[in-house]
Design a protein around this motif. Structure first.
Motif, short mmCIF file in Angstrom:
data_model
loop_
_atom_site.label_atom_id
_atom_site.label_comp_id
_atom_site.label_asym_id
_atom_site.label_seq_id
_atom_site.Cartn_x
_atom_site.Cartn_y
_atom_site.Cartn_z
N TYR A 92 -3.45 -11.06 2.70
CA TYR A 92 -3.73 -9.70 2.23
C TYR A 92 -5.25 -9.57 2.17
CZ TYR A 92 -4.12 -5.78 -1.04
OH TYR A 92 -4.46 -4.60 -1.64
N LEU B 272 4.07 -1.48 2.48
CA LEU B 272 3.45 -1.29 3.80
C LEU B 272 4.04 -2.21 4.87
CD1 LEU B 272 0.92 0.29 5.12
CD2 LEU B 272 -0.14 -1.94 5.06
N SER C 205 -8.82 4.88 3.30
CA SER C 205 -9.25 4.71 1.92
C SER C 205 -9.97 3.39 1.78
CB SER C 205 -8.05 4.75 0.98
OG SER C 205 -8.43 4.25 -0.30
N GLU D 215 -11.18 7.99 -0.86
CA GLU D 215 -10.11 8.33 0.10
C GLU D 215 -10.60 9.52 0.91
OE1 GLU D 215 -6.94 8.75 -3.12
OE2 GLU D 215 -5.78 8.05 -1.41
N PHE E 33 -1.87 -2.75 -8.38
CA PHE E 33 -0.92 -1.88 -7.69
C PHE E 33 -0.98 -2.03 -6.16
CE2 PHE E 33 0.26 2.36 -5.94
CZ PHE E 33 1.60 2.31 -6.28
N MET E 34 -2.21 -2.07 -5.60
CA MET E 34 -2.34 -2.12 -4.13
C MET E 34 -1.73 -3.37 -3.50
SD MET E 34 -3.43 0.75 -3.41
CE MET E 34 -4.17 2.10 -4.32
N MET F 97 -5.62 -0.24 -10.36
CA MET F 97 -4.86 0.09 -9.13
C MET F 97 -5.19 -0.91 -8.03
SD MET F 97 -3.46 3.54 -8.98
CE MET F 97 -3.99 4.24 -7.44
N ALA G 8 -6.35 -0.79 5.70
CA ALA G 8 -4.90 -0.89 5.56
C ALA G 8 -4.32 0.46 5.12
CB ALA G 8 -4.54 -1.97 4.56
N ALA G 9 -5.12 1.19 4.36
CA ALA G 9 -4.68 2.52 3.91
C ALA G 9 -4.45 3.43 5.12
CB ALA G 9 -5.70 3.12 2.96
N THR H 193 -5.83 11.28 -3.73
CA THR H 193 -4.41 11.27 -4.09
C THR H 193 -4.16 11.77 -5.51
OG1 THR H 193 -4.04 9.40 -2.63
CG2 THR H 193 -2.39 9.77 -4.33
N SER I 131 -1.13 2.83 6.88
CA SER I 131 0.06 3.48 6.31
C SER I 131 0.31 4.83 6.99
CB SER I 131 -0.10 3.65 4.79
OG SER I 131 -1.15 4.55 4.46
N TRP J 44 6.15 2.14 3.14
CA TRP J 44 5.04 2.94 2.60
C TRP J 44 4.38 3.73 3.72
CZ3 TRP J 44 2.91 5.50 -1.07
CH2 TRP J 44 1.54 5.75 -1.13
N TYR K 17 -6.55 9.95 7.80
CA TYR K 17 -6.68 9.40 6.45
C TYR K 17 -7.10 7.92 6.46
CZ TYR K 17 -5.33 7.56 1.87
OH TYR K 17 -5.32 6.93 0.65
N LEU L 145 1.94 -2.80 -3.41
CA LEU L 145 2.26 -1.76 -2.43
C LEU L 145 2.22 -2.32 -1.01
CD1 LEU L 145 2.78 1.32 -2.25
CD2 LEU L 145 0.32 1.63 -2.01
N TYR L 146 1.28 -3.21 -0.78
CA TYR L 146 1.13 -3.84 0.54
C TYR L 146 2.32 -4.76 0.84
CZ TYR L 146 -1.04 -6.60 4.34
OH TYR L 146 -1.32 -7.22 5.54
N LEU M 263 -12.50 4.93 -6.13
CA LEU M 263 -11.36 4.97 -5.21
C LEU M 263 -11.60 6.02 -4.12
CD1 LEU M 263 -8.64 3.95 -4.36
CD2 LEU M 263 -7.58 5.23 -6.19
C1 UQ1 Z 1 -3.14 2.14 0.56
O1 UQ1 Z 1 -2.13 2.73 0.95
C2 UQ1 Z 1 -3.36 0.78 0.95
O2 UQ1 Z 1 -2.46 0.15 1.75
C3 UQ1 Z 1 -1.35 -0.37 1.14
C4 UQ1 Z 1 -4.53 0.13 0.55
O3 UQ1 Z 1 -4.75 -1.12 1.02
C5 UQ1 Z 1 -4.59 -2.15 0.19
C6 UQ1 Z 1 -5.48 0.79 -0.29
O4 UQ1 Z 1 -6.50 0.18 -0.64
C7 UQ1 Z 1 -5.23 2.16 -0.71
C8 UQ1 Z 1 -6.22 2.80 -1.62
C9 UQ1 Z 1 -4.09 2.83 -0.28
C10 UQ1 Z 1 -3.83 4.26 -0.66
C11 UQ1 Z 1 -2.79 4.39 -1.72
C12 UQ1 Z 1 -2.89 5.11 -2.86
C13 UQ1 Z 1 -1.74 5.15 -3.79
C14 UQ1 Z 1 -4.13 5.82 -3.27
#
Ligand code: UQ1
Ligand code: FAD
Length: 414
Positions: free
Chosen positions: A42, A393, A342, A356, A384-385, A380, A310-311, A365, A314, A398, A340, A388-389, A354
């Motif tokens: 990552y 992703l 970020s 974007e 969180f990121m 975040m 990576a943003a 966002t 998505s 995602w 887009y 989310l990855y 942050l």
């Molecule tokens: C994002 O989608 C993403 O990929 C998973 C990142 O890479 C790690 C990011 O750093 C960011 C900022 C996003 C965008 C997602 C949101 C919720 C702002």
């Protein structure tokens, strides 16, 4: 010879995301994914590893565990593309053919483009958060720093996550302050760009950060040589078009953090898919190869003008999921990538801007002002990121924050 309905080249962020999406849609055995590496990182976690805020281990998974269940992993490297025959050649000589292909090879780090850099990375004081081999060294060097120049460089080529060299600089500043040695350091951020950051809405905020931290920002400087014996870094001065002027500057360093020059991966550069810069020539809206309609691109390897993050991947994935499906059904692709990207700019060990944006400006966002450094944005980025990855992703779930952004807009306009 092996044949796949869909062949994915690269098992990074974009390749895994694309393979996951289509392995769910197509019959078992339809999707092949070519990726030479055993470990998947990552990479957005690297800046935090460099700051001692996360371990490298926490950012690593075995590739084997990430390949989608329905897909076949080919543990090799593409050596050459032959798109007229719809096949690729692997390092071991094997040929693999396809009906459709997604190219997601990322961007190649080119420390070799700086004289002496590869050797210097093995010597004290020199590090880079771009490489899993030298990112932990960044933290060690910051913790051992005793005094002198701490120099952070930004190259004169495209680069992924253009904020990462700055993040390294700001995090180091925080660490040196926490250790009580900041007054012994002269901190230099040397960039080949004409400004600290390309996007107007975040420039002011970042200039303020750099000023408050007393960072010596030097623009239009490009690192061309590292002499690790004498701990000297040589920069060439660039003109307004980023062309070398012939004038150079030598700077002594105690700590040197290199933002590496980058290029398209070699096999892509030599292929019919490349434009003259070496990156994959795609339609900026549909992400379809300009020459071969059964081939799409995702991520850092394309010549689209977005920031390579990576943003952005998505949003690329959302675009190609629709467009490649349409092409498979004999239709024209109709989904358009919105540009887009970020880059969460870590400005200290607990604050993040942050950012974007697309090339036209900010695309935030949340309903809050994201140009200010905040603790919630740090949380975040830190917690969180990564989730989310790993869970969103690369599993192909995602599709980027456009829907959330539209909801936020409604809240703000009230
Ligand atoms: C994002 O989608 C993403 O990929 C998973 C990142 O890479 C790690 C990011 O750093 C960011 C900022 C996003 C965008 C997602 C949101 C919720 C702002
Ligand atoms: P990658 O994920 O790099 O994957 C490319 C894959 O292709 C690799 O696994 C490689 O082995 C494989 N490959 C290469 N050549 C071949 C070949 N010939 N044959 C087969 N396979 C091949 N993004 C953010 O959104 N937010 C951030 O905060 C952020 N911070 C970052 C900080 C750092 C220090 C770095 C280095 C990156 C950061 N990024 C960030 C950027 C993000 O990691 C990339 O944009 C993203 O990984 C791009 O995905 P990709 O699939 O295009 O490339």
């Amino acid at each position: 010879a092996k044949h796949f309905k869909l062949l994915v080249v690269g098992g990074g962020a974009g390749g895994l995301g694309a393979a996951s999406k289509f392995a769910r849609k197509l019959p078992r055995g339809s999707v092949g994914i070519i990726e030479p590496r055993e470990d998947h990182y990552y990479q957005p976690g690297f800046t935090l590893v460099g700051g001692g805020l996360m371990t490298l281990d926490a950012n690593r998974r075995r590739q084997e565990d990430l390949i989608p269940k329905n897909a076949t992993w080919i543990r090799d490297k593409v050596e050459a593309f032959e798109p007229v025959k719809n096949l690729v050649k692997l390092r071991d000589g094997e040929e693999i053919s396809y009906d459709y292909m997604v190219i997601a090879m990322g961007i190649q780090l080119r420390f070799d483009m700086i004289k002496g850099a590869k050797e210097a990375l093995k010597t004290p004081g020199v590090c880079s958060n771009y490489s899993p081999f030298y990112v932990e060294k960044h933290y060690r060097e910051a913790m051992n720093f005793k005094g002198g120049n701490a120099v952070f460089t930004f190259p004169n080529t495209p680069i992924k996550c253009a904020g990462a060299p700055q993040k390294a600089c700001y995090i180091t500043d925080s660490i040196l302050r926490q250790r009580g040695v900041r007054d012994k350091a002269h901190m230099i951020y040397a960039t080949s760009l004409k400004r600290l950051f390309g996007i107007e809405s975040y420039l002011k905020s970042l200039e303020k950060v750099a000023k408050e931290k007393n960072i010596d920002v030097r623009t239009r400087r490009n690192l061309i040589e590292v002499d690790s014996e004498n701990k000297m870094a040589t920069f060439e001065f660039l003109d307004d078009d980023a062309k070398p002027t012939g004038k150079t500057e030598r700077v002594e360093y105690s700590l040197l953090h290199i933002g590496p020059p980058c290029s398209a991966p070699e096999a892509l550069r030599k292929s019919p898919f490349a434009d003259k810069t070496g990156f994959m020539d795609v339609d900026v809206a549909s992400l379809q190869s300009k020459k071969f309609q059964n081939v799409f691109g995702v991520g850092d390897c394309m010549n689209t003008p977005n920031a390579k993050t990576a943003a952005a991947v998505s949003s690329h994935l959302k675009t190609i999921e629709q467009n490649l499906t349409q092409v498979m059904q004999g239709e024209q692709p109709c989904m358009e990538y919105d540009g887009y990207a970020s880059c969460p700019l870590v400005v200290s060990t607990n604050r993040v801007v942050l950012a974007e944006f697309n090339s036209k400006g900010a695309m935030e966002t949340t309903p809050f002002d994201q140009s200010k450094p905040t603790y919630w944005a740090y949380l975040m980025k830190r917690y969180f990121m990564p989730a989310l990855y790993w869970n969103g992703l690369i599993k192909g779930y995602w599709n980027g924050p456009a829907t959330i952004r539209n909801c936020s807009r409604l809240v703000k306009s009230k």
